[in-house]
Design a protein around this motif. Structure first.
Motif, PDB file in Angstrom:
ATOM      1  N   MET A 109      32.944   0.602  -8.990  1.00  0.00           N
ATOM      2  CA  MET A 109      32.955   2.054  -8.813  1.00  0.00           C
ATOM      3  C   MET A 109      34.382   2.566  -8.658  1.00  0.00           C
ATOM      4  N   GLU A 110      35.223   1.845  -7.911  1.00  0.00           N
ATOM      5  CA  GLU A 110      36.623   2.252  -7.756  1.00  0.00           C
ATOM      6  C   GLU A 110      37.309   2.331  -9.112  1.00  0.00           C
ATOM      7  N   SER A 111      37.088   1.311  -9.935  1.00  0.00           N
ATOM      8  CA  SER A 111      37.673   1.297 -11.272  1.00  0.00           C
ATOM      9  C   SER A 111      37.195   2.494 -12.085  1.00  0.00           C
ATOM     10  N   GLY A 112      35.911   2.827 -11.957  1.00  0.00           N
ATOM     11  CA  GLY A 112      35.367   3.978 -12.679  1.00  0.00           C
ATOM     12  C   GLY A 112      35.978   5.291 -12.232  1.00  0.00           C
ATOM     13  N   PHE A 113      36.189   5.444 -10.922  1.00  0.00           N
ATOM     14  CA  PHE A 113      36.792   6.681 -10.418  1.00  0.00           C
ATOM     15  C   PHE A 113      38.245   6.817 -10.878  1.00  0.00           C
ATOM     16  N   ILE A 114      38.960   5.696 -10.947  1.00  0.00           N
ATOM     17  CA  ILE A 114      40.338   5.738 -11.445  1.00  0.00           C
ATOM     18  C   ILE A 114      40.353   6.127 -12.921  1.00  0.00           C
ATOM     19  N   LEU A 115      39.377   5.625 -13.685  1.00  0.00           N
ATOM     20  CA  LEU A 115      39.250   6.032 -15.090  1.00  0.00           C
ATOM     21  C   LEU A 115      38.949   7.528 -15.196  1.00  0.00           C
ATOM     22  N   ALA A 116      38.076   8.036 -14.331  1.00  0.00           N
ATOM     23  CA  ALA A 116      37.754   9.468 -14.337  1.00  0.00           C
ATOM     24  C   ALA A 116      38.993  10.301 -14.042  1.00  0.00           C
ATOM     25  N   MET A 117      39.840   9.826 -13.134  1.00  0.00           N
ATOM     26  CA  MET A 117      41.081  10.528 -12.828  1.00  0.00           C
ATOM     27  C   MET A 117      42.018  10.515 -14.026  1.00  0.00           C
ATOM     28  N   ALA A 118      42.026   9.398 -14.781  1.00  0.00           N
ATOM     29  CA  ALA A 118      42.838   9.336 -15.995  1.00  0.00           C
ATOM     30  C   ALA A 118      42.317  10.317 -17.039  1.00  0.00           C
ATOM     31  N   PHE A 119      40.996  10.440 -17.150  1.00  0.00           N
ATOM     32  CA  PHE A 119      40.400  11.400 -18.083  1.00  0.00           C
ATOM     33  C   PHE A 119      40.788  12.825 -17.701  1.00  0.00           C
ATOM     34  N   LEU A 172      59.456  16.446 -18.060  1.00  0.00           N
ATOM     35  CA  LEU A 172      59.523  15.859 -16.725  1.00  0.00           C
ATOM     36  C   LEU A 172      58.485  16.481 -15.789  1.00  0.00           C
ATOM     37  N   LYS A 173      58.321  17.786 -15.896  1.00  0.00           N
ATOM     38  CA  LYS A 173      57.351  18.474 -15.039  1.00  0.00           C
ATOM     39  C   LYS A 173      55.931  17.991 -15.339  1.00  0.00           C
ATOM     40  N   THR A 174      55.627  17.810 -16.614  1.00  0.00           N
ATOM     41  CA  THR A 174      54.290  17.346 -16.997  1.00  0.00           C
ATOM     42  C   THR A 174      54.059  15.911 -16.562  1.00  0.00           C
ATOM     43  N   LEU A 175      55.065  15.066 -16.761  1.00  0.00           N
ATOM     44  CA  LEU A 175      54.930  13.669 -16.355  1.00  0.00           C
ATOM     45  C   LEU A 175      54.788  13.522 -14.842  1.00  0.00           C
ATOM     46  N   SER A 176      55.421  14.415 -14.100  1.00  0.00           N
ATOM     47  CA  SER A 176      55.374  14.313 -12.639  1.00  0.00           C
ATOM     48  C   SER A 176      53.954  14.455 -12.103  1.00  0.00           C
ATOM     49  N   THR A 177      53.085  15.142 -12.876  1.00  0.00           N
ATOM     50  CA  THR A 177      51.706  15.298 -12.416  1.00  0.00           C
ATOM     51  C   THR A 177      50.917  13.993 -12.525  1.00  0.00           C
ATOM     52  N   CYS A 178      51.476  13.009 -13.237  1.00  0.00           N
ATOM     53  CA  CYS A 178      50.775  11.730 -13.445  1.00  0.00           C
ATOM     54  C   CYS A 178      51.305  10.602 -12.557  1.00  0.00           C
ATOM     55  N   TRP A 191      50.720   5.162  -9.953  1.00  0.00           N
ATOM     56  CA  TRP A 191      50.906   4.246  -8.820  1.00  0.00           C
ATOM     57  C   TRP A 191      49.561   3.706  -8.339  1.00  0.00           C
ATOM     58  N   VAL A 192      48.551   4.562  -8.292  1.00  0.00           N
ATOM     59  CA  VAL A 192      47.212   4.114  -7.881  1.00  0.00           C
ATOM     60  C   VAL A 192      46.687   3.060  -8.849  1.00  0.00           C
ATOM     61  N   PRO A 217      44.976  -1.439  -1.751  1.00  0.00           N
ATOM     62  CA  PRO A 217      44.620  -0.185  -2.436  1.00  0.00           C
ATOM     63  C   PRO A 217      43.987   0.871  -1.532  1.00  0.00           C
ATOM     64  N   PRO A 218      42.999   0.523  -0.669  1.00  0.00           N
ATOM     65  CA  PRO A 218      42.435   1.562   0.214  1.00  0.00           C
ATOM     66  C   PRO A 218      43.457   2.165   1.170  1.00  0.00           C
ATOM     67  N   MET A 219      44.446   1.376   1.573  1.00  0.00           N
ATOM     68  CA  MET A 219      45.471   1.908   2.458  1.00  0.00           C
ATOM     69  C   MET A 219      46.466   2.781   1.692  1.00  0.00           C
ATOM     70  N   MET A 220      46.821   2.359   0.471  1.00  0.00           N
ATOM     71  CA  MET A 220      47.904   3.015  -0.266  1.00  0.00           C
ATOM     72  C   MET A 220      47.473   4.308  -0.946  1.00  0.00           C
ATOM     73  N   ASN A 221      46.216   4.411  -1.376  1.00  0.00           N
ATOM     74  CA  ASN A 221      45.803   5.600  -2.126  1.00  0.00           C
ATOM     75  C   ASN A 221      46.059   6.904  -1.374  1.00  0.00           C
ATOM     76  N   PRO A 222      45.655   7.039  -0.098  1.00  0.00           N
ATOM     77  CA  PRO A 222      45.968   8.280   0.631  1.00  0.00           C
ATOM     78  C   PRO A 222      47.465   8.486   0.829  1.00  0.00           C
ATOM     79  N   ILE A 223      48.198   7.382   1.036  1.00  0.00           N
ATOM     80  CA  ILE A 223      49.641   7.495   1.239  1.00  0.00           C
ATOM     81  C   ILE A 223      50.327   8.000  -0.025  1.00  0.00           C
ATOM     82  N   ILE A 224      49.942   7.428  -1.176  1.00  0.00           N
ATOM     83  CA  ILE A 224      50.556   7.829  -2.452  1.00  0.00           C
ATOM     84  C   ILE A 224      50.348   9.317  -2.703  1.00  0.00           C
TER      85      ILE A 224
END
Length: 314
Positions: A112-122, A237-243, A248-249, A286-293
């Protein structure tokens, strides 16, 4: 051997060794593990509260991030308490059914985590490559539908795993050289043929995490092609910054995941304690870093964290 049902060669309990070769250091290893677990709980709960309270964050990226946080909380809470009990109290026993349940939760929630990361990429792909269609494509109904589809995929595709192991004969030993129950660690204890079961596990891993990763790479190739077609460097640069946060996630999640997956199947020359330590890193970091990132890269989330902790931002 104690803990065995002699009639069907199934153990009533398994014994989790922890990290083999580092038993004397378990109490010291438990300190960073506990701190990381507490940070994961605090960070993900805070993130969920912040997104819930700030209506400006009710956007697809942050809604998918919230779903990822829920999966992170469930994953760490299904494993870390038992790991810490091994380190602190030498409580190594785990019931057979509880072990199968833990194995199912680990693999299904990771999927499920992998799927949510894919959804964020979409979401990033649509926002950058088709910005005018973003709000019409990713409507609230679509977001909920994607979330339910990801949960359904993880729950259904991984549901055969406990049954594939339930009726096997564990005639070798009931000792698991690991800190938690997972498919490959259990399959190694079986004394019957397991090629079909291993093949199913490998196919599911490719159809979920492997395929997700390929689609994420494809989405970012399209994103980069779009970005580099922009006329000005500032716009690029502005567009890339949104990614950046999402990239990192991706790295934090997939790097230890692939390492753990490959070493379990092909890395027989790697010392067991290194493999098991990395497998724990996969559950912890990953669970610790995602909110920090996202807290560092997103101003509204960062300010929300300060409010949540009752600290005034200078």
């Amino acid at each position: 051997m104690l803990g065995y049902n002699r009639t069907c060669l199934q153990p009533t309990t398994f014994l989790l060794l922890g990290i083999p070769g580092l038993e004397s250091a378990h109490i010291w290893i438990s300190i960073p593990f506990c701190l990381v677990y507490l940070q994961s709980l605090l960070g993900n709960v805070a993130l969920l509260l912040i997104v819930k309270r700030d209506h400006k964050l009710h956007e697809p990226m942050y809604l998918f991030l919230s779903m990822l946080s829920v999966a992170d909380l469930m994953l760490t809470s299904s494993t870390l308490p038992k790991i810490l009990s091994i380190f602190w109290f030498n409580d190594r026993e785990i019931y057979f059914e509880a072990c199968l349940t833990q194995m199912y939760l680990i693999h299904s929630l990771s999927t499920m985590e992998s799927g949510f990361i894919l959804a964020m990429a979409f979401d990033r792909y649509v926002a950058i490559c088709h910005p005018l269609r973003h709000s019409t494509l990713l409507t609230p109904a679509v977001i909920v539908g994607l979330g339910l589809l990801i949960v359904f995929r993880g729950a259904v595709l991984l549901s055969p795993h406990p049954f594939l192991l339930r009726w096997l004969s564990y005639c070798k030993t009931n000792v698991i050289s690991h800190t938690y129950c997972e498919f490959m660690a259990l399959i190694k204890l079986v004394c019957t043929e397991t090629k079909i079961r291993r093949a199913y596990s490998l196919i599911v891993a490719f159809l979920t995490g492997g395929l997700d990763f390929i689609l994420i790479i494809c989405s970012y190739v399209l994103i980069l092609l779009t970005v580099f077609s922009l006329p000005s460097k500032a716009a690029r640069l502005k567009t890339l910054s949104t990614c950046v946060s999402h990239v990192w996630v991706i790295l934090v999640f997939y790097t230890p995941a692939f390492f753990s997956f490959l070493t379990h199947r092909f890395g027989h020359h790697i010392a067991p304690h290194i493999h098991i330590f990395i497998a724990n890193i996969y559950l912890l970091i990953p669970p610790m870093m995602n909110p920090i990132i996202y807290g560092v890269k997103t101003k509204r989330i960062r300010e929300g964290f300060f409010k949540f902790l009752k600290i005034k931002c200078a």
